[in-house]
Each structure stands twice: as structure tokens, then as C-alpha cells.
Design a protein around this motif. Structure first.
Motif, PDB file in Angstrom:
ATOM      1  N   LEU A   1      -4.757 -15.303  -1.468  1.00 33.42           N
ATOM      2  CA  LEU A   1      -5.241 -13.986  -1.051  1.00 33.42           C
ATOM      3  C   LEU A   1      -6.352 -13.486  -1.974  1.00 33.42           C
ATOM      4  N   ILE A   2      -6.191 -13.708  -3.266  1.00 36.58           N
ATOM      5  CA  ILE A   2      -7.218 -13.287  -4.217  1.00 36.58           C
ATOM      6  C   ILE A   2      -8.518 -14.044  -3.969  1.00 36.58           C
ATOM      7  N   ASP A   3      -8.423 -15.342  -3.765  1.00 31.77           N
ATOM      8  CA  ASP A   3      -9.623 -16.149  -3.535  1.00 31.77           C
ATOM      9  C   ASP A   3     -10.327 -15.786  -2.231  1.00 31.77           C
ATOM     10  N   ALA A   4      -9.558 -15.296  -1.254  1.00 34.09           N
ATOM     11  CA  ALA A   4     -10.124 -15.037   0.076  1.00 34.09           C
ATOM     12  C   ALA A   4     -10.621 -13.605   0.254  1.00 34.09           C
ATOM     13  N   THR A   5     -10.318 -12.704  -0.696  1.00 38.36           N
ATOM     14  CA  THR A   5     -10.624 -11.286  -0.512  1.00 38.36           C
ATOM     15  C   THR A   5     -11.278 -10.702  -1.761  1.00 38.36           C
ATOM     16  N   PHE A   6     -11.458  -9.375  -1.732  1.00 39.64           N
ATOM     17  CA  PHE A   6     -12.020  -8.641  -2.870  1.00 39.64           C
ATOM     18  C   PHE A   6     -11.016  -8.474  -4.001  1.00 39.64           C
ATOM     19  N   ALA A   7      -9.739  -8.746  -3.754  1.00 44.63           N
ATOM     20  CA  ALA A   7      -8.667  -8.326  -4.654  1.00 44.63           C
ATOM     21  C   ALA A   7      -8.551  -9.201  -5.898  1.00 44.63           C
ATOM     22  N   ASP A   8      -7.998  -8.593  -6.958  1.00 43.10           N
ATOM     23  CA  ASP A   8      -7.676  -9.300  -8.192  1.00 43.10           C
ATOM     24  C   ASP A   8      -6.173  -9.439  -8.395  1.00 43.10           C
ATOM     25  N   ARG A   9      -5.408  -8.538  -7.763  1.00 42.73           N
ATOM     26  CA  ARG A   9      -3.963  -8.502  -7.963  1.00 42.73           C
ATOM     27  C   ARG A   9      -3.265  -8.240  -6.631  1.00 42.73           C
ATOM     28  N   VAL A  10      -2.013  -8.704  -6.541  1.00 42.78           N
ATOM     29  CA  VAL A  10      -1.237  -8.571  -5.305  1.00 42.78           C
ATOM     30  C   VAL A  10       0.174  -8.096  -5.637  1.00 42.78           C
ATOM     31  N   PHE A  11       0.711  -7.233  -4.811  1.00 40.96           N
ATOM     32  CA  PHE A  11       2.129  -6.862  -4.842  1.00 40.96           C
ATOM     33  C   PHE A  11       2.741  -7.283  -3.517  1.00 40.96           C
ATOM     34  N   PHE A  12       3.838  -8.026  -3.555  1.00 41.48           N
ATOM     35  CA  PHE A  12       4.478  -8.495  -2.331  1.00 41.48           C
ATOM     36  C   PHE A  12       5.734  -7.691  -2.020  1.00 41.48           C
ATOM     37  N   CYS A  13       5.928  -7.444  -0.735  1.00 39.64           N
ATOM     38  CA  CYS A  13       7.099  -6.727  -0.243  1.00 39.64           C
ATOM     39  C   CYS A  13       7.525  -7.373   1.074  1.00 39.64           C
ATOM     40  N   ASN A  14       8.184  -6.632   1.947  1.00 40.43           N
ATOM     41  CA  ASN A  14       8.775  -7.236   3.138  1.00 40.43           C
ATOM     42  C   ASN A  14       8.184  -6.766   4.453  1.00 40.43           C
ATOM     43  N   SER A  15       7.345  -5.736   4.429  1.00 40.02           N
ATOM     44  CA  SER A  15       6.880  -5.138   5.685  1.00 40.02           C
ATOM     45  C   SER A  15       5.612  -4.336   5.446  1.00 40.02           C
ATOM     46  N   GLY A  16       4.985  -3.947   6.554  1.00 37.13           N
ATOM     47  CA  GLY A  16       3.800  -3.113   6.466  1.00 37.13           C
ATOM     48  C   GLY A  16       4.082  -1.734   5.927  1.00 37.13           C
ATOM     49  N   ALA A  17       5.201  -1.158   6.332  1.00 35.57           N
ATOM     50  CA  ALA A  17       5.565   0.168   5.824  1.00 35.57           C
ATOM     51  C   ALA A  17       5.710   0.136   4.311  1.00 35.57           C
ATOM     52  N   GLU A  18       6.356  -0.897   3.789  1.00 32.18           N
ATOM     53  CA  GLU A  18       6.533  -1.011   2.340  1.00 32.18           C
ATOM     54  C   GLU A  18       5.194  -1.214   1.638  1.00 32.18           C
ATOM     55  N   ALA A  19       4.304  -1.973   2.246  1.00 29.78           N
ATOM     56  CA  ALA A  19       2.983  -2.179   1.653  1.00 29.78           C
ATOM     57  C   ALA A  19       2.217  -0.861   1.592  1.00 29.78           C
ATOM     58  N   ASN A  20       2.291  -0.069   2.656  1.00 32.48           N
ATOM     59  CA  ASN A  20       1.610   1.225   2.660  1.00 32.48           C
ATOM     60  C   ASN A  20       2.273   2.208   1.697  1.00 32.48           C
ATOM     61  N   GLU A  21       3.588   2.159   1.616  1.00 34.11           N
ATOM     62  CA  GLU A  21       4.296   2.997   0.644  1.00 34.11           C
ATOM     63  C   GLU A  21       3.806   2.682  -0.765  1.00 34.11           C
ATOM     64  N   ALA A  22       3.694   1.402  -1.079  1.00 33.68           N
ATOM     65  CA  ALA A  22       3.218   0.999  -2.401  1.00 33.68           C
ATOM     66  C   ALA A  22       1.788   1.459  -2.639  1.00 33.68           C
ATOM     67  N   ALA A  23       0.945   1.362  -1.613  1.00 29.48           N
ATOM     68  CA  ALA A  23      -0.448   1.774  -1.746  1.00 29.48           C
ATOM     69  C   ALA A  23      -0.568   3.270  -2.030  1.00 29.48           C
ATOM     70  N   LEU A  24       0.220   4.069  -1.328  1.00 24.94           N
ATOM     71  CA  LEU A  24       0.171   5.516  -1.522  1.00 24.94           C
ATOM     72  C   LEU A  24       0.730   5.902  -2.894  1.00 24.94           C
ATOM     73  N   LYS A  25       1.788   5.219  -3.317  1.00 27.33           N
ATOM     74  CA  LYS A  25       2.328   5.466  -4.659  1.00 27.33           C
ATOM     75  C   LYS A  25       1.309   5.078  -5.727  1.00 27.33           C
ATOM     76  N   LEU A  26       0.635   3.950  -5.535  1.00 26.93           N
ATOM     77  CA  LEU A  26      -0.402   3.533  -6.479  1.00 26.93           C
ATOM     78  C   LEU A  26      -1.485   4.592  -6.590  1.00 26.93           C
ATOM     79  N   ALA A  27      -1.930   5.103  -5.446  1.00 27.04           N
ATOM     80  CA  ALA A  27      -2.995   6.105  -5.450  1.00 27.04           C
ATOM     81  C   ALA A  27      -2.587   7.361  -6.211  1.00 27.04           C
ATOM     82  N   ARG A  28      -1.358   7.808  -5.974  1.00 25.20           N
ATOM     83  CA  ARG A  28      -0.878   8.995  -6.674  1.00 25.20           C
ATOM     84  C   ARG A  28      -0.816   8.738  -8.187  1.00 25.20           C
ATOM     85  N   LYS A  29      -0.339   7.577  -8.582  1.00 24.70           N
ATOM     86  CA  LYS A  29      -0.188   7.301 -10.015  1.00 24.70           C
ATOM     87  C   LYS A  29      -1.549   7.144 -10.695  1.00 24.70           C
TER      88      LYS A  29
END
Length: 406
Positions: free
Chosen positions: A90-118
Motif C-alpha cells: 500500500l505504501i509503495d502504491a500510494t502517497f502514504a508512509d504509514r498504515v493502520f489496519f482494522c476490520n471495516s470501513g467504519a473502523e477505518a473512518n473512525e480511526a481517521a477522524l480520531k487521528l484528525a482530532r488528535k
């Protein structure tokens, strides 16, 4: 002896949060599904844009079987080889440097929103907590993500909702600009609204959001849960638009049917989340990593992307030909193999009826609200299955049209 079950048992035993089809699928191969009675269906639903390589793909089966013989699960106190390899893909194929893995899209979005707040709290203070999202968006069913989704029908029964989330009209840059300010920590947007009607973003709209986020030091989050992993004919839709987000969420097709989600971001943002700030028991397990790694290997190929464009053309041509006869649709829109047929005013609100008629004729389609019939088939659906499915869909539409005119 195994228990015989039927569709009727769903109504007796399951919490009634779904209204599944009248038939029960029991077997599938490629883009063809068979039910308990042996009837076959062409699958244009793709498990809601999940089964990107169809059903029972031999390479995915092999990847799962090989990993199942080695290591199933360890929990987040340990890492594993398949998930590390997937992260590097995923890192090689995209702009990203780091990845967090979870189980679903909702969890991925939850993590993204928490990251933004922090990020905002750590860098600017607690006042910078505002999130701007868009009407008719869909970001998941957790309390945080359902609040960010701009569909009150999904959130109104669960108040009080998380605060500091505002919604602007999708594709309306002026409306978004009125909400984005120095207190905004993130803007979350789908490059193509899926559940909200298969509505692609205008390039100028996404460019404007990028500029507004840069101006106000807010994170731009692209929810690519539905549009990602080849669905649009690019690996991710941000590549199609040429606009890079700060955070990207991925799920659905990433596992080709095996549950996995991922949040991708830059190094400087990822490092804000230290040990213990977020986590998941199952996320990033070896089985998911092995299957998703094979999915990425097979999909991230120029021939696969070209095939998506060809199949898009076949479906749109079939819909246009059908529409010349029946005048059911006022617009066919979307990118790649995420296509929405918008019902004309005379048939407004009837998408579910067309969905049911299609099932009767042996083809599985989706809806995106009451007025849009949605197609999200496998990226590698065969030409024969596609043309058979579109012929069956045409029969279903003709039957539906006769029924409404009688």
C-alpha cells in the motif's frame, strides 16, 4: 446432521436491521451465484463493491488456505509477515508512509477522524475540533462515523451525537468554504458518494477542498472505502482526480471478501498516534493480510485497470440501449465499475422495486437511495456474465415498466 435453514428463519432469529432478499445464496463462482434451489444469478452487486475479483477466485482461495495452515491470529501484541507485506504494498502504491489496519470501513473512518482530532489538539489546542462533512455522505455505522455521514435517517435515533460536526452540500465549494475555518480539524469526503447516489465529485470541488484545508491547517480525509482498490479504473480515486489527501481510508474490495480495513497517512501525522492511543484486536490479522496482499497484487495492474474501463463502457451502452426503449432513467453516472442509473421522475422512488424485479430475473443489483439503481460488479467479471446479466436486467425493467403502466 446439519440444520436445514431458510430465508424464513432470518425473520425469526435475526435482529431485524436488514431486509435481505427472498433467496439464500449458497454457492458462487466468478460473478455467478446459486441459491438453495439451484437458481443462478449474475452478480452486479459484488457484496456492495467488496468482491472485486468475484467469488471463489483460485488465487485468493490458495492464499487463504496457505495462511490458514500457518498462523491465524495473534492479537496486537505481535505483528506478522502477511500484514507487513501488505503495508509495504500500500505504501509503495500510494502517497502514504504509514498504515493502520482494522476490520471495516467504519473502523477505518473512525480511526481517521480520531487521528484528525488528535493532530489538531496536539498541535493547536482543544478548540480545533471541528469536522466538516457532506450531505448524503456515508462513512459507517459507529456513532462517530454515522454522525459524520450526512444522512439523518441513519443517526437521528441515537442522539446525543458527537458534537462539532457540520455538513455542507456535496459539490458545493461555496457552502463548504462557509464552514471551514481555523477551528476545523478535518474535512472528510467521498470522491464518489456511493450510498448517497453514486455521485462523483467535481474536480474543482476536490481541488477547492484541498486548498481550504491547506489554508486552515485541517486534514483532508478521502473516504475511499467504496471507490478504492481499482473500482474507478485507478487504484484509488484520488489518482483519477490528481488530488492527494492527507488521510485515505480503504476497506471493502481490499480484502476481496475477507474483512479488512486500512487507514493510510503521512509519516508526520501517523507519529501523533503513539502506543495505546488506538487499537483493535482483530485488525491486521495474518489471514486478512494474506488475502488482501494477493488482491492488491492482482488488481494493481495496468491490464486490470483497462478492463474496468472496458466493462464500464459495456454496462453504460447496455443501459443507454435499454433506456431508449423504456425511458426509465434520466441519468447514468459514476466512474469505472461504480455506476448509478438515476430513475426518471415518472419512476421516482421505485429503485427497490427494480431491485426485486431483477432478482426475479436472475440478476443481483444494488440501490443507492430510493431513486438510483447501483452496479458494482467484480472488476474481472467475464464479458459473457456481464452481457447475460444486462439482458436479464433489461427483462426485469421491461416487466417492471409493464407493471407500472397497467
Amino acid at each position: 446432521m446439519s440444520l436445514h435453514v431458510s430465508r424464513h428463519d432470518f425473520d425469526q432469529w435475526m435482529m431485524p436491521v436488514y431486509a435481505p432478499a427472498a433467496f439464500v445464496p449458497v454457492r458462487a463462482e466468478g460473478s455467478t451465484v446459486w441459491d438453495q434451489n439451484g437458481k443462478d444469478y449474475i452478480d452486479f452487486a459484488g457484496g456492495i463493491a467488496v468482491n472485486a475479483l468475484g467469488h471463489a477466485h483460485p488465487a485468493l482461495q490458495q492464499a487463504l488456505q496457505d495462511q490458514a495452515a500457518r498462523l491465524w491470529h495473534t492479537g496486537n501484541g505481535y505483528t506478522n509477515e502477511p500484514i507487513l507485506r501488505l503495508a509495504k504494498q500500500l505504501i509503495d502504491a500510494t502517497f502514504a508512509d504509514r498504515v493502520f489496519f482494522c476490520n471495516s470501513g467504519a473502523e477505518a473512518n473512525e480511526a481517521a477522524l480520531k487521528l484528525a482530532r488528535k493532530v489538531a489538539h496536539d498541535r493547536f489546542g482543544a478548540h480545533k475540533s471541528g469536522i466538516v462533512a457532506f450531505t448524503n455522505a456515508f462513512h459507517g455505522r459507529t456513532l462517530f462515523t454515522v454522525s459524520a455521514g450526512g444522512q439523518p435517517a441513519y443517526s437521528k435515533d441515537f442522539a446525543p451525537l458527537p458534537p462539532d460536526i457540520q455538513h455542507a452540500a456535496f459539490n458545493d465549494l461555496e457552502a463548504a468554504a462557509a464552514l471551514i475555518n481555523e477551528n476545523t480539524c478535518a474535512v472528510i469526503v467521498e470522491p464518489i458518494q456511493g450510498e448517497g447516489g453514486v455521485l462523483p465529485a467535481e474536480p474543482a470541488f476536490l481541488r477547492g477542498l484541498r486548498e481550504l484545508c491547506d489554508k486552515h491547517q485541517a486534514l483532508l480525509i478521502f473516504d475511499e472505502v467504496q471507490s478504492g482498490v481499482g473500482r474507478t479504473g485507478s487504484l484509488y480515486a484520488y489518482m483519477h482526480y490528481g488530488i492527494t489527501p492527507d488521510v485515505l481510508t480503504s476497506a471493502k474490495a481490499l480484502g476481496g471478501g475477507f474483512p479488512i480495513g486500512a487507514m493510510l497517512t503521512r509519516e508526520d501525522l501517523a507519529l501523533v498516534m503513539g502506543v495505546g492511543t488506538h487499537g483493535t484486536t482483530y485488525g491486521g490479522n495474518p489471514l486478512a493480510g494474506a488475502v488482501a496482499g494477493k488482491v492488491m497484487e492482482l488488481i494493481n495492474q495496468p491490464e486490470m485497470m483497462a478492463g474496468v474501463a472496458q466493462r464500464h463502457t459495456w454496462i453504460v451502452e447496455a443501459l443507454d440501449e435499454l433506456n431508449q426503449r423504456l425511458h426509465l432513467f434520466k441519468q447514468v453516472r459514476g466512474l469505472g465499475l461504480l455506476i448509478g442509473a438515476v430513475l426518471s421522475d415518472d419512476f421516482a422512488g421505485k429503485a427497490k422495486q427494480i431491485n426485486l424485479a431483477a432478482a426475479e430475473m436472475g440478476v443481483m443489483v444494488l440501490i443507492a437511495g430510493a431513486n438510483v439503481v447501483r452496479f458494482a460488479p467484480a472488476l474481472n467479471i467475464s464479458e459473457q456474465e456481464l452481457r447475460t446479466g444486462m439482458a436479464r436486467f433489461a427483462e426485469a425493467c421491461e416487466s417492471f415498466a409493464r407493471g407500472t403502466s397497467s
